[in-house]
Design an enzyme around this catalytic site. Sequence first.
Site, PDB file in Angstrom:
ATOM      1  N   ASN A  43      79.249  10.336  15.609  1.00  0.00           N
ATOM      2  CA  ASN A  43      77.909  10.811  15.256  1.00  0.00           C
ATOM      3  C   ASN A  43      77.240  11.505  16.438  1.00  0.00           C
ATOM      4  OD1 ASN A  43      75.925  11.184  13.307  1.00  0.00           O
ATOM      5  ND2 ASN A  43      74.768   9.388  13.994  1.00  0.00           N
ATOM      6  N   SER A 139      68.351  -4.957  14.642  1.00  0.00           N
ATOM      7  CA  SER A 139      67.406  -4.176  13.854  1.00  0.00           C
ATOM      8  C   SER A 139      66.465  -5.096  13.093  1.00  0.00           C
ATOM      9  CB  SER A 139      68.200  -3.326  12.862  1.00  0.00           C
ATOM     10  OG  SER A 139      67.343  -2.754  11.904  1.00  0.00           O
ATOM     11  N   TYR A 165      75.036  -2.544   6.027  1.00  0.00           N
ATOM     12  CA  TYR A 165      74.661  -2.185   7.399  1.00  0.00           C
ATOM     13  C   TYR A 165      73.835  -3.305   8.035  1.00  0.00           C
ATOM     14  CZ  TYR A 165      71.809  -0.465  11.184  1.00  0.00           C
ATOM     15  OH  TYR A 165      71.157  -0.366  12.393  1.00  0.00           O
ATOM     16  N   LYS A 169      74.566  -6.074  11.402  1.00  0.00           N
ATOM     17  CA  LYS A 169      73.699  -6.389  12.547  1.00  0.00           C
ATOM     18  C   LYS A 169      73.511  -7.899  12.648  1.00  0.00           C
ATOM     19  CE  LYS A 169      73.468  -2.588  14.120  1.00  0.00           C
ATOM     20  NZ  LYS A 169      73.793  -2.219  15.481  1.00  0.00           N
TER      21      LYS A 169
HETATM   22  P1  NAD Z   1      73.507   7.067  16.736  1.00  0.00           P
HETATM   23  O1  NAD Z   1      74.426   7.250  15.596  1.00  0.00           O
HETATM   24  O2  NAD Z   1      72.742   8.229  17.238  1.00  0.00           O
HETATM   25  O3  NAD Z   1      74.300   6.446  17.988  1.00  0.00           O
HETATM   26  C1  NAD Z   1      75.386   5.578  17.833  1.00  0.00           C
HETATM   27  C2  NAD Z   1      76.548   6.162  18.624  1.00  0.00           C
HETATM   28  O4  NAD Z   1      77.671   5.289  18.492  1.00  0.00           O
HETATM   29  C3  NAD Z   1      76.981   7.529  18.108  1.00  0.00           C
HETATM   30  O5  NAD Z   1      76.981   8.469  19.165  1.00  0.00           O
HETATM   31  C4  NAD Z   1      78.392   7.304  17.562  1.00  0.00           C
HETATM   32  O6  NAD Z   1      79.220   8.432  17.768  1.00  0.00           O
HETATM   33  C5  NAD Z   1      78.826   6.077  18.343  1.00  0.00           C
HETATM   34  N1  NAD Z   1      79.819   5.244  17.666  1.00  0.00           N
HETATM   35  C6  NAD Z   1      79.816   4.777  16.396  1.00  0.00           C
HETATM   36  N2  NAD Z   1      80.915   4.039  16.152  1.00  0.00           N
HETATM   37  C7  NAD Z   1      81.627   4.012  17.311  1.00  0.00           C
HETATM   38  C8  NAD Z   1      82.860   3.419  17.696  1.00  0.00           C
HETATM   39  N3  NAD Z   1      83.598   2.722  16.840  1.00  0.00           N
HETATM   40  N4  NAD Z   1      83.289   3.587  18.971  1.00  0.00           N
HETATM   41  C9  NAD Z   1      82.565   4.316  19.852  1.00  0.00           C
HETATM   42  N5  NAD Z   1      81.398   4.904  19.532  1.00  0.00           N
HETATM   43  C10 NAD Z   1      80.930   4.760  18.282  1.00  0.00           C
HETATM   44  O7  NAD Z   1      72.528   5.860  16.351  1.00  0.00           O
HETATM   45  P2  NAD Z   1      71.244   5.344  17.139  1.00  0.00           P
HETATM   46  O8  NAD Z   1      70.062   5.631  16.318  1.00  0.00           O
HETATM   47  O9  NAD Z   1      71.283   5.787  18.541  1.00  0.00           O
HETATM   48  O10 NAD Z   1      71.484   3.780  17.068  1.00  0.00           O
HETATM   49  C11 NAD Z   1      71.986   3.062  18.182  1.00  0.00           C
HETATM   50  C12 NAD Z   1      72.079   1.595  17.808  1.00  0.00           C
HETATM   51  O11 NAD Z   1      70.793   1.120  17.466  1.00  0.00           O
HETATM   52  C13 NAD Z   1      72.971   1.319  16.598  1.00  0.00           C
HETATM   53  O12 NAD Z   1      73.668   0.115  16.835  1.00  0.00           O
HETATM   54  C14 NAD Z   1      71.994   1.158  15.473  1.00  0.00           C
HETATM   55  O13 NAD Z   1      72.508   0.351  14.468  1.00  0.00           O
HETATM   56  C15 NAD Z   1      70.834   0.490  16.191  1.00  0.00           C
HETATM   57  N6  NAD Z   1      69.553   0.697  15.537  1.00  0.00           N
HETATM   58  C16 NAD Z   1      69.106   1.971  15.302  1.00  0.00           C
HETATM   59  C17 NAD Z   1      67.874   2.166  14.661  1.00  0.00           C
HETATM   60  C18 NAD Z   1      67.393   3.548  14.347  1.00  0.00           C
HETATM   61  O14 NAD Z   1      66.573   3.677  13.448  1.00  0.00           O
HETATM   62  N7  NAD Z   1      67.816   4.574  15.040  1.00  0.00           N
HETATM   63  C19 NAD Z   1      67.098   1.052  14.288  1.00  0.00           C
HETATM   64  C20 NAD Z   1      67.580  -0.224  14.565  1.00  0.00           C
HETATM   65  C21 NAD Z   1      68.812  -0.383  15.193  1.00  0.00           C
HETATM   66  C1  WQD Z   2      60.463   4.925   6.601  1.00  0.00           C
HETATM   67  C2  WQD Z   2      59.485   5.049   5.428  1.00  0.00           C
HETATM   68  C3  WQD Z   2      60.581   5.207   3.305  1.00  0.00           C
HETATM   69  C4  WQD Z   2      62.489   9.079   4.070  1.00  0.00           C
HETATM   70  C5  WQD Z   2      65.663   2.476   8.332  1.00  0.00           C
HETATM   71  C6  WQD Z   2      66.760   1.456   8.168  1.00  0.00           C
HETATM   72  C7  WQD Z   2      66.592   0.383   9.199  1.00  0.00           C
HETATM   73  C8  WQD Z   2      66.471   0.956  10.598  1.00  0.00           C
HETATM   74  C9  WQD Z   2      65.478   2.048  10.686  1.00  0.00           C
HETATM   75  C10 WQD Z   2      68.585   0.944  11.675  1.00  0.00           C
HETATM   76  C11 WQD Z   2      59.861   4.213   4.210  1.00  0.00           C
HETATM   77  C12 WQD Z   2      59.846   6.485   3.611  1.00  0.00           C
HETATM   78  C13 WQD Z   2      61.779   7.919   4.175  1.00  0.00           C
HETATM   79  C14 WQD Z   2      62.038  10.092   3.177  1.00  0.00           C
HETATM   80  C15 WQD Z   2      60.183   8.697   2.601  1.00  0.00           C
HETATM   81  N1  WQD Z   2      67.698   1.550  11.019  1.00  0.00           N
HETATM   82  N2  WQD Z   2      60.628   7.715   3.453  1.00  0.00           N
HETATM   83  N3  WQD Z   2      60.887   9.855   2.482  1.00  0.00           N
HETATM   84  O1  WQD Z   2      63.832   2.529   5.797  1.00  0.00           O
HETATM   85  O2  WQD Z   2      62.077   1.662   7.422  1.00  0.00           O
HETATM   86  O3  WQD Z   2      64.406   1.843   8.139  1.00  0.00           O
HETATM   87  O4  WQD Z   2      65.712   3.009   9.649  1.00  0.00           O
HETATM   88  O5  WQD Z   2      68.674  -0.214  11.941  1.00  0.00           O
HETATM   89  O6  WQD Z   2      67.691  -0.452   9.072  1.00  0.00           O
HETATM   90  O7  WQD Z   2      66.685   0.904   6.876  1.00  0.00           O
HETATM   91  O8  WQD Z   2      63.129   3.901   7.819  1.00  0.00           O
HETATM   92  O9  WQD Z   2      62.665   6.278   8.207  1.00  0.00           O
HETATM   93  O10 WQD Z   2      64.214   5.625   6.335  1.00  0.00           O
HETATM   94  O11 WQD Z   2      61.779   5.154   6.122  1.00  0.00           O
HETATM   95  O12 WQD Z   2      59.148   8.530   1.943  1.00  0.00           O
HETATM   96  O13 WQD Z   2      62.652  11.146   3.033  1.00  0.00           O
HETATM   97  O14 WQD Z   2      59.512   6.407   4.979  1.00  0.00           O
HETATM   98  O15 WQD Z   2      60.477   4.886   1.942  1.00  0.00           O
HETATM   99  O16 WQD Z   2      58.681   3.773   3.626  1.00  0.00           O
HETATM  100  P1  WQD Z   2      63.325   2.435   7.166  1.00  0.00           P
HETATM  101  P2  WQD Z   2      63.025   5.321   7.140  1.00  0.00           P
END
Ligand code: NAD
Ligand code: WQD
Length: 355
Positions: A43, A139, A165, A169
């Site tokens: 990604n 998360s 997913y 976590k």
């Molecule tokens: P992202 O996809 O931008 O970054 C994740 C990276 O991990 C990517 O660059 C991908 O290429 C790499 N990756 C995936 N599988 C891999 C593997 N098997 N080996 C090596 N690399 C691998 O996502 P992000 O938003 O930066 O999220 C980072 C972490 O935070 C994740 O664990 C995600 O679950 C967690 N998280 C993200 C959010 C969010 O909303 N962005 C919210 C809560 C938790």
């Molecule tokens: C935010 C709000 C939607 C898109 C997700 C994952 C969570 C975490 C963070 C990794 C909600 C609304 C969204 C759109 C909309 N990721 N929405 N139109 O769902 O809170 O969390 O990302 O761990 O696990 O579930 O974030 O940004 O998708 O949505 O109205 O096109 O925006 O319904 O109320 P969410 P989101």
Amino acid sequence: QVKDMSQTESILVTGGAGYVGSHTIVELLNHGHSVIAIDNLVNAYALNDNHKPESLKRVEIITGKSITFYNIDITNRKALSNVFQMHKIQCVIHFAALKAVGESVQMPLMYYQNNIAGSSTLFQVMQDHNVKKIVFSSSATVYGTPQFLPITEEHPAGQGCTNPYGRTKFFVEEILKDVCISDPEWRVILLRYFNPVGAHESGLIGEDPSGIPNNLMPYIAQVAVGRREKVNVFGSDYETPDGTGVRDYIHITDLATGHVQALSKINEPNFKGWEVYNLGTGKGYSVLEMIKAFSKSSQKEIKYELSERREGDVAASYADASKAKKELNWTATKDIDDMCFDTWKWQSANPNGYQ
Ligand code: NAD
Ligand code: WQD
């Protein structure tokens, strides 16, 4: 002065080329840490597979420092082991994961293999090399439908997860707790992020989703820049002030400094076992408030349409972040206008992301 890298204690960042990883590396480097990043680029964008990912090249520009990068999959035990052999790793910050909620419902085994088997492989390699400190990206999704607000770390977790997913976590959190129970030398910090948004203030790095964004903020940004026509607002009949979903959006730079603080905490001599911290601002904003704020920051009209609720969504979710304030000496400093302004700076300068 020339440093022998093999003798320098480094932080190993898995998933370092991703959104949260790249921003965290900026803060780690700014705080004087040396960083080894690994990523399999599933990604993240790089010109070719052996090249440094574009995000990390830009991190080097921002910080003026260099990052050692390996294109490695965390499920590859041998390759991981080589990295631990070549470098002296002080602590691991583990971001590597697949994170698309909808995709995880379609392909649960891929998510369990990548996120759980991959994490377990990483922990085995850490154990083999006697590296027993880890900060893990969890998360707020592990809380499921909130039973009370704001959500504290004591809120029940796991049972309420609505998708594979989220379960990955939760399971990885549980695996790490079991590891701590088995061996008191392990030190684990679980960070439960709320909704990370925004970009580095330079506008050089930011969130670069592939395909149609699943998350609200990148979707809004793509509408503002003209890549998409309008935002579909998922649900307008929730029990919230304006009927649309409420979330705790946190600026990515604040989230990144939370990791630096977690690292200080884990290195305190009296730190033992595991701790869980919410990373959020404690404030909730609705979808319509986000659209309005983005429109103000970008000076662009953002078209939207009220549509059906999205399956699995909750009405409102926001953090009680007081534990992180008290114990990590960390608090979010950036507000919703900063989040929108910096997202727009990134999106308008890079309309097609890193490509
Ligand atoms: P992202 O996809 O931008 O970054 C994740 C990276 O991990 C990517 O660059 C991908 O290429 C790499 N990756 C995936 N599988 C891999 C593997 N098997 N080996 C090596 N690399 C691998 O996502 P992000 O938003 O930066 O999220 C980072 C972490 O935070 C994740 O664990 C995600 O679950 C967690 N998280 C993200 C959010 C969010 O909303 N962005 C919210 C809560 C938790
Ligand atoms: C935010 C709000 C939607 C898109 C997700 C994952 C969570 C975490 C963070 C990794 C909600 C609304 C969204 C759109 C909309 N990721 N929405 N139109 O769902 O809170 O969390 O990302 O761990 O696990 O579930 O974030 O940004 O998708 O949505 O109205 O096109 O925006 O319904 O109320 P969410 P989101």
